[in-house]
Design an enzyme around this catalytic site. Sequence first.
Site, mmCIF file in Angstrom:
data_model
loop_
_atom_site.group_PDB
_atom_site.id
_atom_site.type_symbol
_atom_site.label_atom_id
_atom_site.label_comp_id
_atom_site.label_asym_id
_atom_site.label_seq_id
_atom_site.Cartn_x
_atom_site.Cartn_y
_atom_site.Cartn_z
ATOM 1 N N GLU A 70 0.815 -1.214 0.000
ATOM 2 C CA GLU A 70 0.000 0.000 0.000
ATOM 3 C C GLU A 70 0.849 1.265 0.000
ATOM 4 O OE1 GLU A 70 -2.591 -3.243 1.787
ATOM 5 O OE2 GLU A 70 -0.525 -2.540 2.119
ATOM 6 N N PHE A 111 -12.023 -7.288 13.591
ATOM 7 C CA PHE A 111 -10.888 -7.735 12.777
ATOM 8 C C PHE A 111 -10.543 -6.678 11.727
ATOM 9 C CE2 PHE A 111 -9.368 -10.063 8.946
ATOM 10 C CZ PHE A 111 -8.147 -10.481 9.460
ATOM 11 N N GLN A 112 -9.280 -6.341 11.653
ATOM 12 C CA GLN A 112 -8.748 -5.341 10.717
ATOM 13 C C GLN A 112 -9.445 -3.986 10.847
ATOM 14 O OE1 GLN A 112 -8.520 -7.102 6.723
ATOM 15 N NE2 GLN A 112 -6.449 -7.816 7.208
ATOM 16 N N LYS A 118 -17.846 -1.261 5.159
ATOM 17 C CA LYS A 118 -18.216 -2.317 4.214
ATOM 18 C C LYS A 118 -19.713 -2.351 3.949
ATOM 19 C CE LYS A 118 -17.223 -7.158 3.147
ATOM 20 N NZ LYS A 118 -16.496 -8.389 3.580
ATOM 21 N N MET A 137 23.820 9.430 3.440
ATOM 22 C CA MET A 137 23.719 10.704 4.140
ATOM 23 C C MET A 137 23.971 10.514 5.640
ATOM 24 S SD MET A 137 23.395 13.924 3.569
ATOM 25 C CE MET A 137 22.390 14.433 2.175
#
Length: 586
Positions: A55, A117-118, A167, A483
């Site tokens: 993602e 969940f999630q 959802k 760096m």
Amino acid sequence: MTDSNRSVTGAQSLVHSLEAVGADVVFGIPGGAILPAYDPLFDSTAVRHVLVRHEQGAGHAAEGYAQATGKVGVCMATSGPGATNLVTPIADAYMDSVPIVAITGQVPSASIGTDAFQEADICGITMPITKHNFLVQDAADIPRTIAEAFHIALTGRPGPVLVDLPKDILQAQTTFAWPPALDLPGYRPVLKPHGKQIREAARLIAEARRPVLYVGGGVLKAHAAAELRRLAELTGIPVVTTLMARGAFPDSHPQHLGMPGMHGTVAAVSALQKADLLITLGARFDDRVTGKLSSFAPHALIVHADIDPAEISKNRMADVPIVGDCKEVIAQLVAAVRAEYEAGHRADLTGWWAQCDSWRTTYPLGYEEPTDGSLAPQYVIERLGKIAGPEALYVAGVGQHQMWAAQFIQYENPYTWLNSGGAGTMGYSVPAAMGAKMGRPDATVWAIDGDGCFQMTNQELATCALEGIPIKVAVINNGNLGMVRQWQNLFYSERYSQTDLGTHKHRIPDFVKLADALGCVGLRCESREDVDAAIEKAMGINDQPVVIDFIVGQDAQVWPMVPAGTSNDEIMAARGVRPVWDEVEG
């Protein structure tokens, strides 16, 4: 487009809305909560979905698309970890004013707040790093929400907007009608500047004996490069372009002193320090430009123009504050300054230019060839810029290679330099290049990455290979987190704690083999003599992605440098070389 009261699911309404606002590509990964949206997306002929490998890649790809095209980039993820993986690119877009819309799935409405969940409160998480975000609670609101999200992302000061969709909202039956009426009370970005402020700025410009045009990324966001050039050439004032503004003013123009800041040119940094007037256009007095703020440009009056009123006088008090779109501001400044000149008011800048030219001549950008015979990274980047040319797009990661790409490639055109400026996000380059190439498929797109950055998001090369997105990647492989190693060398007594990546000593990973495994052409270059041939070979391959592993010396450093937290007066042109200003005081 008008489509009234068609019965659809929330998910179908979402896809119809994306089609209606002109979104042509979405970068994302499906998952449980967002899955209802992926079913109608399967049937869309107007919106192409690109299945990324992470993602974070989706978010940076949306950024790259937006920065290259000026349009809104779109990314999509599921709830919980899918959404939280978008946090870094959202924060990146917020810092650099990049217009993206992130669409996330959410657990069903009845489960919100139950630690389902999630589940993650992505609206709460991203509140400080989005321009606005929405939790949709009624499927009927989807068209209006998407229209508002795109409008907010692109107007005023651009930025990221998040739309969170439970959802059950995606699965609900609703009606789709377009266009919706926007309902954004209080959101009215000021585009036109106040005439009195413009006239006062013009008066100061006409009187100033040591003025500088301090140009930031807001000029590019406003599509004001042509107006900027008119103002610069009318006034004859020296121009500096920040890291986010590279390409807003041609590097080849005789009035351009280069980039200011921690690794800016001596001429640009010195001019700001000695100026009596800064005409600040779409810049925010970032700490990387100002150094120690209390010592920055101590003799200068400040004209500060920005579309975001929150930026005016945030870090440095403005003597003439101007809120407005840079395109409008600069166009009106041109007219007002011309009126001042016609009235006989114009200071002589001959002495100022003699000083600026002295700095530019005495302390040009340069680098030393490594004494151990290794390849100089600056040479690689310089040759890449020469061979690929000013029409190509250059997308940098973060670190030494980013600064060298800003310094040693000549930028002549706007929107040809993409990088993560404010957040400094390692891993930006490859997915952002992918998004840029999607947005401008006819352009040559080079990702300039370090061996550290490259290992954070190189899995998106599999996406590029499978989706037919032939970007080119130059890995500046110095075997280290370069760096960080430079700072350890300068400030930590050469105690190189946890900066050796093993890409030199052990060739782990072998980037040529990795490129091949990811469906790309892998090349390696280790000597100065082979640099041009490697770049030209990559330029000739346009049907699949190419990765060149440039094995460069580990001890090259970025100069000039203003050590963090110190005054710009402390700039060092090279190790142990501090510019002499005494003869150009006054």
